[in-house]
Design a protein around this motif. Structure first.
Motif, PDB file in Angstrom:
ATOM      1  N   PHE A  69       0.850  -1.190   0.000  1.00  0.00           N
ATOM      2  CA  PHE A  69       0.000   0.000   0.000  1.00  0.00           C
ATOM      3  C   PHE A  69       0.882   1.235   0.000  1.00  0.00           C
ATOM      4  CE2 PHE A  69      -2.286  -3.351   2.175  1.00  0.00           C
ATOM      5  CZ  PHE A  69      -3.531  -3.305   1.602  1.00  0.00           C
ATOM      6  N   ARG A  70       0.365   2.306  -0.555  1.00  0.00           N
ATOM      7  CA  ARG A  70       1.068   3.578  -0.475  1.00  0.00           C
ATOM      8  C   ARG A  70       0.140   4.609   0.147  1.00  0.00           C
ATOM      9  NH1 ARG A  70      -0.172   7.679  -3.818  1.00  0.00           N
ATOM     10  NH2 ARG A  70      -1.480   7.209  -5.595  1.00  0.00           N
ATOM     11  N   PHE A  71       0.758   5.591   0.784  1.00  0.00           N
ATOM     12  CA  PHE A  71      -0.001   6.692   1.356  1.00  0.00           C
ATOM     13  C   PHE A  71       0.818   7.955   1.160  1.00  0.00           C
ATOM     14  CE2 PHE A  71       2.804   5.225   4.639  1.00  0.00           C
ATOM     15  CZ  PHE A  71       3.177   6.362   5.349  1.00  0.00           C
ATOM     16  N   GLU A  72       0.191   9.085   1.307  1.00  0.00           N
ATOM     17  CA  GLU A  72       0.886  10.354   1.123  1.00  0.00           C
ATOM     18  C   GLU A  72       0.796  11.169   2.399  1.00  0.00           C
ATOM     19  OE1 GLU A  72      -0.746  12.167  -2.376  1.00  0.00           O
ATOM     20  OE2 GLU A  72       0.316  10.780  -3.682  1.00  0.00           O
ATOM     21  N   TYR A  73       1.867  11.900   2.673  1.00  0.00           N
ATOM     22  CA  TYR A  73       1.913  12.751   3.844  1.00  0.00           C
ATOM     23  C   TYR A  73       2.628  14.049   3.493  1.00  0.00           C
ATOM     24  CZ  TYR A  73       6.725  11.046   4.282  1.00  0.00           C
ATOM     25  OH  TYR A  73       8.037  10.736   4.050  1.00  0.00           O
ATOM     26  N   SER A  74       2.435  15.049   4.335  1.00  0.00           N
ATOM     27  CA  SER A  74       3.039  16.355   4.111  1.00  0.00           C
ATOM     28  C   SER A  74       3.649  16.836   5.417  1.00  0.00           C
ATOM     29  CB  SER A  74       1.999  17.359   3.628  1.00  0.00           C
ATOM     30  OG  SER A  74       2.570  18.642   3.502  1.00  0.00           O
ATOM     31  N   GLU A  75       4.848  17.389   5.301  1.00  0.00           N
ATOM     32  CA  GLU A  75       5.526  17.904   6.495  1.00  0.00           C
ATOM     33  C   GLU A  75       5.093  19.321   6.833  1.00  0.00           C
ATOM     34  OE1 GLU A  75       9.645  17.296   5.668  1.00  0.00           O
ATOM     35  OE2 GLU A  75       9.484  15.131   5.977  1.00  0.00           O
ATOM     36  N   ASP A  76       4.795  20.131   5.818  1.00  0.00           N
ATOM     37  CA  ASP A  76       4.443  21.524   6.083  1.00  0.00           C
ATOM     38  C   ASP A  76       3.155  21.963   5.382  1.00  0.00           C
ATOM     39  OD1 ASP A  76       5.266  21.589   3.472  1.00  0.00           O
ATOM     40  OD2 ASP A  76       6.924  22.987   3.776  1.00  0.00           O
ATOM     41  N   GLY A  77       2.431  21.056   4.770  1.00  0.00           N
ATOM     42  CA  GLY A  77       1.200  21.400   4.080  1.00  0.00           C
ATOM     43  C   GLY A  77       1.402  21.854   2.643  1.00  0.00           C
ATOM     44  N   GLN A  78       2.630  22.075   2.233  1.00  0.00           N
ATOM     45  CA  GLN A  78       2.922  22.542   0.876  1.00  0.00           C
ATOM     46  C   GLN A  78       3.495  21.439  -0.014  1.00  0.00           C
ATOM     47  OE1 GLN A  78       2.125  25.636  -0.166  1.00  0.00           O
ATOM     48  NE2 GLN A  78       1.262  25.978   1.873  1.00  0.00           N
ATOM     49  N   ASP A  79       4.026  20.398   0.579  1.00  0.00           N
ATOM     50  CA  ASP A  79       4.674  19.345  -0.197  1.00  0.00           C
ATOM     51  C   ASP A  79       3.927  18.032   0.001  1.00  0.00           C
ATOM     52  OD1 ASP A  79       5.255  18.990   2.443  1.00  0.00           O
ATOM     53  OD2 ASP A  79       7.384  18.629   2.173  1.00  0.00           O
ATOM     54  N   ARG A  80       4.217  17.071  -0.865  1.00  0.00           N
ATOM     55  CA  ARG A  80       3.631  15.734  -0.763  1.00  0.00           C
ATOM     56  C   ARG A  80       4.764  14.727  -0.833  1.00  0.00           C
ATOM     57  NH1 ARG A  80      -2.062  16.199  -1.793  1.00  0.00           N
ATOM     58  NH2 ARG A  80      -2.416  13.979  -1.990  1.00  0.00           N
ATOM     59  N   HIS A  81       4.737  13.786   0.085  1.00  0.00           N
ATOM     60  CA  HIS A  81       5.710  12.694   0.089  1.00  0.00           C
ATOM     61  C   HIS A  81       4.934  11.382   0.083  1.00  0.00           C
ATOM     62  CE1 HIS A  81       8.947  15.483   1.014  1.00  0.00           C
ATOM     63  NE2 HIS A  81       8.166  16.003   1.951  1.00  0.00           N
ATOM     64  N   VAL A  82       5.545  10.359  -0.484  1.00  0.00           N
ATOM     65  CA  VAL A  82       4.894   9.055  -0.580  1.00  0.00           C
ATOM     66  C   VAL A  82       5.541   8.105   0.412  1.00  0.00           C
ATOM     67  CG1 VAL A  82       4.416   7.095  -2.089  1.00  0.00           C
ATOM     68  CG2 VAL A  82       4.325   9.404  -3.003  1.00  0.00           C
ATOM     69  N   GLY A  83       4.697   7.411   1.157  1.00  0.00           N
ATOM     70  CA  GLY A  83       5.152   6.370   2.058  1.00  0.00           C
ATOM     71  C   GLY A  83       4.639   5.032   1.576  1.00  0.00           C
ATOM     72  N   GLN A  84       5.240   3.958   2.080  1.00  0.00           N
ATOM     73  CA  GLN A  84       4.832   2.623   1.661  1.00  0.00           C
ATOM     74  C   GLN A  84       4.685   1.716   2.874  1.00  0.00           C
ATOM     75  OE1 GLN A  84       7.658   0.329  -0.632  1.00  0.00           O
ATOM     76  NE2 GLN A  84       6.029  -0.863  -1.578  1.00  0.00           N
ATOM     77  N   ILE A  85       3.657   0.890   2.843  1.00  0.00           N
ATOM     78  CA  ILE A  85       3.387  -0.104   3.877  1.00  0.00           C
ATOM     79  C   ILE A  85       3.230  -1.442   3.183  1.00  0.00           C
ATOM     80  CG2 ILE A  85       1.751  -0.864   5.630  1.00  0.00           C
ATOM     81  CD1 ILE A  85       0.951   2.129   5.888  1.00  0.00           C
ATOM     82  N   VAL A  86       3.935  -2.461   3.680  1.00  0.00           N
ATOM     83  CA  VAL A  86       3.816  -3.805   3.117  1.00  0.00           C
ATOM     84  C   VAL A  86       3.386  -4.738   4.243  1.00  0.00           C
ATOM     85  CG1 VAL A  86       4.999  -5.686   1.949  1.00  0.00           C
ATOM     86  CG2 VAL A  86       5.596  -3.331   1.405  1.00  0.00           C
ATOM     87  N   LEU A  92       2.938  -6.342   9.682  1.00  0.00           N
ATOM     88  CA  LEU A  92       3.750  -5.344   8.994  1.00  0.00           C
ATOM     89  C   LEU A  92       5.143  -5.913   8.749  1.00  0.00           C
ATOM     90  CD1 LEU A  92       4.084  -2.374   8.026  1.00  0.00           C
ATOM     91  CD2 LEU A  92       4.873  -1.867  10.336  1.00  0.00           C
ATOM     92  N   VAL A  93       5.578  -5.940   7.481  1.00  0.00           N
ATOM     93  CA  VAL A  93       6.910  -6.449   7.171  1.00  0.00           C
ATOM     94  C   VAL A  93       7.839  -5.368   6.630  1.00  0.00           C
ATOM     95  CG1 VAL A  93       6.216  -8.846   6.826  1.00  0.00           C
ATOM     96  CG2 VAL A  93       6.160  -7.279   4.901  1.00  0.00           C
ATOM     97  N   ARG A  94       7.265  -4.252   6.135  1.00  0.00           N
ATOM     98  CA  ARG A  94       8.112  -3.164   5.633  1.00  0.00           C
ATOM     99  C   ARG A  94       7.348  -1.853   5.722  1.00  0.00           C
ATOM    100  NH1 ARG A  94      10.395  -5.182   0.730  1.00  0.00           N
ATOM    101  NH2 ARG A  94       8.292  -5.038  -0.012  1.00  0.00           N
ATOM    102  N   PHE A  95       8.063  -0.805   6.096  1.00  0.00           N
ATOM    103  CA  PHE A  95       7.475   0.518   6.210  1.00  0.00           C
ATOM    104  C   PHE A  95       8.481   1.543   5.731  1.00  0.00           C
ATOM    105  CE2 PHE A  95       6.974   4.517   8.446  1.00  0.00           C
ATOM    106  CZ  PHE A  95       5.651   4.799   8.232  1.00  0.00           C
ATOM    107  N   SER A  96       8.030   2.478   4.924  1.00  0.00           N
ATOM    108  CA  SER A  96       8.836   3.644   4.595  1.00  0.00           C
ATOM    109  C   SER A  96       7.912   4.843   4.629  1.00  0.00           C
ATOM    110  CB  SER A  96       9.511   3.506   3.222  1.00  0.00           C
ATOM    111  OG  SER A  96       8.543   3.538   2.198  1.00  0.00           O
TER     112      SER A  96
END
Length: 112
Positions: A69-86, A92-96
């Motif tokens: 699975f992927r999800f998106e998060y923002s540190e300051d509300g202006q940017d988008r970063h992608v995280g991953q959950i496996v 849970l076997v992997r998280f980024s």
């Protein structure tokens, strides 16, 4: 008669696959939400998106489904970063994702 039986078996298998997929997505959403809260970042879209599924051998030797699975998060509300959950099954076997959250998630992993 055999056609109806086959149709019922396929329908039952499809139902169980769907419910297991929804349960895994809910578990991934819970992990993503908690990780973003632990890191103090904003979890965007309040959802996770399935990106892959494959057969993988579990620790007990049986085959299981590994879902990504992927999800998106923002540190300051202006940017988008992608995280991953496996997840392998419900484990849970992997998280980024957010760095501070990744450290918190690793600390909470069971050491089986």
């Amino acid at each position: 008669m055999p056609t109806l039986l086959v149709l019922m078996l396929v329908g039952a298998a499809g139902f169980f696959f769907f419910t297991a997929s929804r349960a895994a997505a809910e578990r991934a959403a819970e992990i993503g939400r908690d990780a973003c809260a632990a890191a103090g970042v904003q979890w965007l879209d309040q959802s996770v998106h399935a990106t892959g599924i494959r057969l993988r051998r579990r620790e007990d030797g049986w085959l299981g489904l590994e879902r990504s699975f992927r999800f998106e998060y923002s540190e300051d509300g202006q940017d988008r970063h992608v995280g991953q959950i496996v997840l392998l099954g419900g484990k849970l076997v992997r998280f980024s994702g957010p760095t501070r959250a990744a450290q918190a998630v690793v600390r909470t992993l069971p050491s089986n």
